[in-house]
Design a protein around this motif. Structure first.
Motif, short mmCIF file in Angstrom:
data_model
loop_
_atom_site.label_atom_id
_atom_site.label_comp_id
_atom_site.label_asym_id
_atom_site.label_seq_id
_atom_site.Cartn_x
_atom_site.Cartn_y
_atom_site.Cartn_z
N ILE A 109 38.39 36.67 29.63
CA ILE A 109 39.58 36.73 28.79
C ILE A 109 39.99 35.31 28.44
N SER A 110 40.02 35.01 27.16
CA SER A 110 40.41 33.68 26.68
C SER A 110 41.85 33.71 26.22
N LEU A 111 42.67 32.89 26.84
CA LEU A 111 44.08 32.78 26.46
C LEU A 111 44.21 31.73 25.38
N ASP A 112 44.97 32.08 24.37
CA ASP A 112 45.02 31.19 23.19
C ASP A 112 46.45 31.10 22.68
N GLY A 113 47.26 30.31 23.37
CA GLY A 113 48.62 30.06 22.90
C GLY A 113 49.54 31.24 23.11
N VAL A 118 39.20 38.99 24.21
CA VAL A 118 38.17 39.32 25.19
C VAL A 118 36.83 38.91 24.59
N ALA A 119 36.01 38.22 25.39
CA ALA A 119 34.76 37.67 24.87
C ALA A 119 33.86 38.75 24.31
N LEU A 144 39.86 34.44 33.63
CA LEU A 144 40.83 33.98 32.64
C LEU A 144 40.71 32.47 32.47
N SER A 145 40.83 32.02 31.22
CA SER A 145 40.85 30.60 30.93
C SER A 145 41.74 30.35 29.71
N GLY A 146 42.27 29.14 29.61
CA GLY A 146 43.09 28.77 28.47
C GLY A 146 44.58 28.78 28.77
N GLU A 147 45.38 28.64 27.71
CA GLU A 147 46.83 28.56 27.83
C GLU A 147 47.48 29.78 27.19
N LEU A 148 48.60 30.21 27.81
CA LEU A 148 49.33 31.36 27.26
C LEU A 148 50.82 31.16 27.46
N ALA A 149 51.56 31.25 26.38
CA ALA A 149 53.01 31.32 26.46
C ALA A 149 53.36 32.79 26.44
N GLY A 150 53.27 33.42 27.60
CA GLY A 150 53.45 34.87 27.70
C GLY A 150 53.23 35.32 29.11
N GLN A 151 52.56 36.46 29.28
CA GLN A 151 52.42 37.04 30.61
C GLN A 151 51.11 37.79 30.73
N ARG A 163 40.13 41.81 40.79
CA ARG A 163 39.86 40.40 41.06
C ARG A 163 40.15 39.60 39.80
N ILE A 164 41.07 38.65 39.90
CA ILE A 164 41.41 37.80 38.76
C ILE A 164 40.98 36.38 39.08
N ILE A 165 40.04 35.88 38.31
CA ILE A 165 39.55 34.52 38.49
C ILE A 165 40.31 33.62 37.53
N LEU A 166 41.05 32.67 38.08
CA LEU A 166 41.74 31.68 37.26
C LEU A 166 40.82 30.47 37.11
N ASP A 167 40.40 30.23 35.89
CA ASP A 167 39.42 29.17 35.62
C ASP A 167 39.98 28.23 34.56
N GLY A 168 41.01 27.49 34.96
CA GLY A 168 41.63 26.56 34.03
C GLY A 168 42.66 27.24 33.15
N VAL A 169 43.69 27.84 33.76
CA VAL A 169 44.71 28.52 32.99
C VAL A 169 46.07 27.82 33.14
N ASP A 170 46.87 27.97 32.11
CA ASP A 170 48.26 27.50 32.11
C ASP A 170 49.08 28.61 31.47
N ILE A 171 49.75 29.38 32.32
CA ILE A 171 50.51 30.54 31.83
C ILE A 171 51.99 30.29 32.11
N THR A 172 52.79 30.37 31.07
CA THR A 172 54.23 30.15 31.18
C THR A 172 54.97 31.27 30.48
N SER A 173 55.91 31.87 31.19
CA SER A 173 56.72 32.93 30.60
C SER A 173 58.18 32.50 30.57
N ASP A 174 58.85 32.74 29.45
CA ASP A 174 60.27 32.40 29.36
C ASP A 174 61.16 33.61 29.60
N SER A 175 60.54 34.75 29.98
CA SER A 175 61.34 35.96 30.17
C SER A 175 61.07 36.69 31.49
N THR A 176 59.95 36.41 32.14
CA THR A 176 59.60 37.15 33.35
C THR A 176 58.56 36.36 34.14
#
Length: 601
Positions: A109-113, A118-119, A144-151, A163-176
């Motif tokens: 799963i590629s996070l993109d802003g 999904v690949a 998972l990889s990439g950045e996400l302003a979400g959840q 199983r969730i593999i975090l492979d260079g992620v930056d996830i930020t939520s402003d609501s939860t």
């Protein structure tokens, strides 16, 4: 009535023949805890004691006390080992096979802003994307990889592991929460080798919010791998599980406005590097309703906690037998104790057991605290506190390891205290060792530096072995030794120097002889004192750590009825007859003759 967990009985497993309920090959930490369990000869056992359990609310305030009589339960054994405790506790998360998987089965799963993809070629049936929310709906392995302003949400009724593999992620939520496992059988977060990952949540949650941490799980959760994870708990806790939580690897940094890492059933750390900064408690397990849960265990790794509340707070047990633990609570020993927030270093309502590892605590309130029993069996322990070094409401046993209380109000305090081994050194501005009913010394080395009473028992003191040196008070209102119900000594060596106003010695009719000498003049700190028999034999040597006016000595070389002289740099400063001790001698030069003893402070 607040649920209370009764302490375990002496019948708990004591060796490798009694395996834990569901031990598996995957848990070497549990096997390690069961190697060479400690068996105490003459372990104190009590019945009919009373213990109090105070439940704390999330803001640290008391939610009420419950007092439960232990008379109708199994005997209280303050010598329970880590192996015995863990054999009776629920196993932490994790099963055989969790640490291996086929990379071909991973869903990428590629996070993109503000969205995700999904690949190509991957089976995406278990993933849905709705704007900035990614939902995993099936058991399996997801990278998972990439950045996400979400959840990212896990919500599946499937049996098996998510199983969730975090492979260079930056996830930020402003609501939860940034990553919320709201429904799953079991969950594992793997920190990919060499990866750097960040999770940050909203700055506020509704008061009744169920999901209320940057990394939240409603299911058993394991954090594994060798990468790094930084968690920013902006609205409440950093990492929270409503079941159990296991950290087996990774470099994890948590900064939370409330609790750092919370597992309702248990928090177990067996590896990795964990650094927690918390406005509330550092590590917390709060299930007080089930006897085998609500515990914190440190089996390995490096754990550093700086908490505004308690460093470690367990509704039942804190069990430590490996790794390195460094705790600062409430700003440390130099800070004032809050009336509204508990600021203890390591707190277990039922028990605290240290059976190995390295533990350092700097706490505004008690460094180690339990409403019931504590056992310091092995390892290296260094404590600094604004109150008690170790406080156990019922019983404290020290049977091995190294214990150094560098600063405290009272260093060791419990209703019953047993020192059976180890190397213990304590410094206190008041009493060094304070027992409510009994103090038993059968082995080990104990050095006390106290400005109050050195050894103080409101009941009895019994000494059968070990080596004890007491550097007692300079003020006349306290004594190096203070015992209300008699001091019986049958073995070991005791040297206690202090003021003369309240000086006492072991009982005159004890099996091993003692002598108490009041000096004709105060002796300066640093002076070497020798206790000399009438034939010139030196039977004891003591170097004054501070100014002293009396000396009490007991060892196998003394003989009742014999006169012993104390010399300071070759000059006689006093003498006494073994077996003719009188308490409350008055100041230097006051003599040892008649009259009622002065009241002790």
């Amino acid at each position: 009535m607040t649920p209370f967990r009764f302490p375990r009985s002496a019948s708990a497993p004591a060796d490798d023949t009694a395996a834990p309920r569901a031990a598996t090959a995957r848990r070497p930490w549990l096997a390690a805890a069961r190697v060479a369990p400690i068996v105490l000869a003459g372990t104190l056992v009590f019945a009919g004691c009373t213990a109090t359990n105070t439940a704390a609310t999330d803001d640290g305030s008391s939610s009420g006390d419950s007092t439960v009589s232990l008379a109708a339960t199994a005997s209280v054994d303050p010598g329970v080992t880590a192996a015995e405790a863990m054999a009776e506790n629920e196993d932490p998360p994790g099963e055989d096979g969790d640490d291996t998987w086929d990379t071909a089965d991973e869903v990428a799963i590629s996070l993109d802003g503000t969205t995700a993809t999904v690949a190509d070629g991957a089976d995406a049936t278990g993933v849905s994307v709705d704007g900035d929310t990614v939902t995993i709906t099936a058991a399996g392995t997801y990278r998972l990889s990439g950045e996400l302003a979400g959840q990212v949400v896990v919500d599946t009724a499937d049996e098996g592991l998510v199983r969730i593999i975090l492979d260079g992620v930056d996830i930020t939520s402003d609501s939860t929460a940034a990553l919320a496992i709201v429904n799953a059988d079991r969950a594992q977060v793997v920190l990919a080798d060499g990866s750097e990952n960040t999770l940050a949540d909203t700055s506020s949650y509704a008061e009744d919010a169920d999901v209320n941490a940057a990394l939240f799980s409603s299911a058993d959760l394991e954090i594994a791998g060798s990468g790094s994870l930084t968690v920013q708990g902006n609205g409440n806790d950093g990492i929270a599980s409503k079941d159990g939580l296991l950290v087996s690897g990774g470099e994890i940094t948590v900064d939370a406005v409330d609790d750092g890492i919370r597992g309702k059933d248990e928090v177990v750390i067996e590896g990795g590097t964990v650094t927690v900064t918390a406005g509330g408690d550092g590590l917390k397990a709060d299930n007080a309703e089930e006897a085998d849960r609500g515990y914190i265990a440190i089996a390995g790794g490096t754990v550093t906690v700086d908490a505004g509340g308690d460093g470690l707070d367990a509704a039942t047990d804190v069990v430590i037998w490996g790794g390195t633990l460094d705790v600062t609570a409430g700003g440390g020993a130099g800070s004032s104790v809050s009336e509204d927030t508990s600021t203890k270093g390591v707190k277990g309502a039922v028990s605290v057991i240290v059976d190995g590892g390295e533990v350092a605590v700097d706490a505004a309130d008690d460094a180690i605290h339990t409403d019931n029993t504590a056992h310091l069996a092995n390892g290296s322990i260094t404590l600094a506190t604004g109150d008690d070094g170790v406080h156990a409401e019922v019983a404290l046993t020290v049977s091995g390891g190294t214990l150094d209380v560098t600063t405290s109000y009272e260093a060791l305090e419990a209703d019953a205290i047993a020192i059976a081994g180890g190397d213990t050194s304590v410094t206190a501005s008041d009493d060094g060792v304070n027992a409510g009913s009994s103090l038993e010394i059968s082995g080990g080395e104990l050095v006390v530096d106290a400005e109050g009473d050195g050894l103080d028992s409101n009941g009895t003191i019994a000494m059968s072995g070990g080596d004890v040196v007491v550097n007692g008070p300079t003020g006349q209102g306290n004594g190096a030794l203070d015992v209300d119900g008699g001091f019986d000594i049958t073995g070991g060596t005791l040297v206690a120097g202090g003021s003369s106003g309240m000086a006492v010695a072991p009982s005159a009719d004890a099996a091993q002889a003692s002598v108490l000498v009041a000096f004709s003049q105060q002796v300066a700190a640093g002076t070497e004192l020798q206790v000399v028999a009438s034939d010139g034999t030196v039977v004891a040597t003591y170097t004054a750590a501070k100014s002293v006016g009396s000396l009490a000595v007991s060892n196998a070389d003394l003989v009742n009825g014999e006169t012993y002289t104390v010399t300071a740099n070759g000059s006689t400063v006093g003498s006494g007859v073994a077996g003719e001790q009188v308490s409350g001698m008055g100041g230097p030069g006051g003599g040892t003759g008649g009259g009622a003893p002065a009241p002790r402070g």
